[in-house]
Design an enzyme around this catalytic site. Sequence first.
Site, PDB file in Angstrom:
ATOM      1  CG  ASN A  12      -5.451  17.419   1.356  1.00 32.74           C
ATOM      2  OD1 ASN A  12      -6.490  17.913   1.769  1.00 32.74           O
ATOM      3  ND2 ASN A  12      -5.187  16.131   1.454  1.00 32.74           N
ATOM      4  CB  THR A  51      -2.918  13.029   6.208  1.00 29.28           C
ATOM      5  OG1 THR A  51      -3.236  12.070   5.205  1.00 29.28           O
ATOM      6  CG2 THR A  51      -1.462  12.873   6.616  1.00 29.28           C
ATOM      7  CE  LYS A 101       3.382   6.635   6.473  1.00 34.36           C
ATOM      8  NZ  LYS A 101       2.905   7.650   5.480  1.00 34.36           N
ATOM      9  CE  LYS A 114       4.648   7.762  -1.099  1.00 39.91           C
ATOM     10  NZ  LYS A 114       4.051   7.935   0.235  1.00 39.91           N
ATOM     11  CB  SER A 129      -5.913   4.486   2.379  1.00 37.81           C
ATOM     12  OG  SER A 129      -5.698   5.611   1.571  1.00 37.81           O
ATOM     13  CE  LYS A 164      -4.070   1.931   0.571  1.00 33.04           C
ATOM     14  NZ  LYS A 164      -3.706   2.815  -0.549  1.00 33.04           N
TER      15      LYS A 164
HETATM   16  N1  GLU Z   1       0.556   8.980   0.542  1.00 33.62           N
HETATM   17  C1  GLU Z   1       0.050   8.787   1.850  1.00 33.62           C
HETATM   18  C2  GLU Z   1       1.157   8.385   2.803  1.00 33.62           C
HETATM   19  O1  GLU Z   1       2.321   8.632   2.556  1.00 33.62           O
HETATM   20  C3  GLU Z   1      -1.137   7.852   1.876  1.00 33.62           C
HETATM   21  C4  GLU Z   1      -0.858   6.458   1.413  1.00 33.62           C
HETATM   22  C5  GLU Z   1      -2.105   5.606   1.290  1.00 33.62           C
HETATM   23  O2  GLU Z   1      -3.161   6.050   1.639  1.00 33.62           O
HETATM   24  O3  GLU Z   1      -1.931   4.474   0.834  1.00 33.62           O
HETATM   25  O4  GLU Z   1       0.906   7.889   3.873  1.00 33.62           O
END
Ligand code: GLU
Length: 430
Positions: free
Chosen positions: A215, A184, A88, A100, A352, A64
């Site tokens: 955002n 976030t 994370k 990513k 998410s 993810k």
């Molecule tokens: N880009 C966000 C992060 O760095 C969200 C990633 C997601 O929702 O998968 O946590």
Amino acid sequence: MFELAKQRLEPVFKHIVVDEEVVERLSIAKRSIIASIPVRMDNGELRIFTGYRVQYDDTRGPTKGGIRYHPRVNLDEVTSLSFWMTVKCAIAGLPFGGAKGGITVNPKELSNLELERLSRGYIRAFSDVIGEDQDIPAPDVYTNATIMGWMANEYAVLNRRQVPSMITGKPLHLGGSEGRESATGLGALFVLNEYATRHDWLRSETTVAVQGFGNVGYHFARLAQAQGYRVVAVSDSKGAIYSPTGLNIEDVYRYKHREHQLASVYCEGSVCQLLEFDILTNDELLELNVDVLVLAALENQITQLNAEHIQAKTVLEIANGPVTPPADEILQENGTVIIPDVLANSGGVIVSYFEWVQNKAGFYWSKEEVEKRLKEKISREAKTVFDQAKTYDCSIRTAAYIHGIERLAGAIDQTGNRQYFAKSRQAESS
Ligand code: GLU
């Protein structure tokens, strides 16, 4: 950057013992893919962009992580970000591994149609390796719900069926979740509240400066102000504004959007009658004497060059990797507490996950339900991390990594380790 990112593991292994094979597995990405993405530009010319997807580790579940559009995107950066996503998701206790993606592009130079073609091209390039139970992208720097919607649609066209759970952060009407956009910022605020409660902070006396007014930074600043904190400064790439008595975040947002940059707030007339502030540079904002400095822009903002000048008592990392490891040490020596990215910004991926669950179930929750569940989940993990920092007498960052690595090591161990195979060999030979 990736070598620096991995340095975060060193202090962890001083506190907990994990099998050498786990360390080996966690020091290298499972799969890294680079693809060229040809796009027909509005002027008829062909431009070829470079896209990346790194799936770092999938032991705990499908990978993810977001997709970033930025001129500085490269494999090293995407790999570091995928490593952080792995940690994370483990800290947040989500059934996901980490990944990513990104495209090396300045999206502000493209028209909307070019951006749509590029986003669809990304999905065509990577559609074989992504999917609802394989690897689930999401928004990141300079990508948003609209782009996720185009991507979901392209995937549906290629696969000749709707698979909303293959990507998160979608627009509401295309299967997105209530509360995802502000998740976030709100999650970071829940983490800060948890910390503030433990230290008996009085919110109205707690001054906050926010670097980054995209955002995430905007929602954090707005919600923090609504919950009683004194937000005294905000900045974007053009500069910062500061008012010791506190800014009205909604006003700042309105004027920024009218003129597309915070600099517009430096104008004459009605705005300046409403807003009273000083103009600062971005560097000056970082060095303000505030209780909480919130880093919600990009990575590597506090380095060895400016760490000595940071006066904030607490740094809340909402961007990924905004403090370099050497700067981290300097801040710690100077008594600054850092609430780290892998905990503080996990609200995005937590919601998410909720979006993915709702898509799979085909049953949608209200915003209140989403926020209630986010609060429960992130506050519980934050409590555990703060407690572990006490137990191990270590920084909050190391405690967060300990928490995540314990979960990851547990999962990797369960897939079989040296001892397990040694035992089964012995059994076979006896
Ligand atoms: N880009 C966000 C992060 O760095 C969200 C990633 C997601 O929702 O998968 O946590």
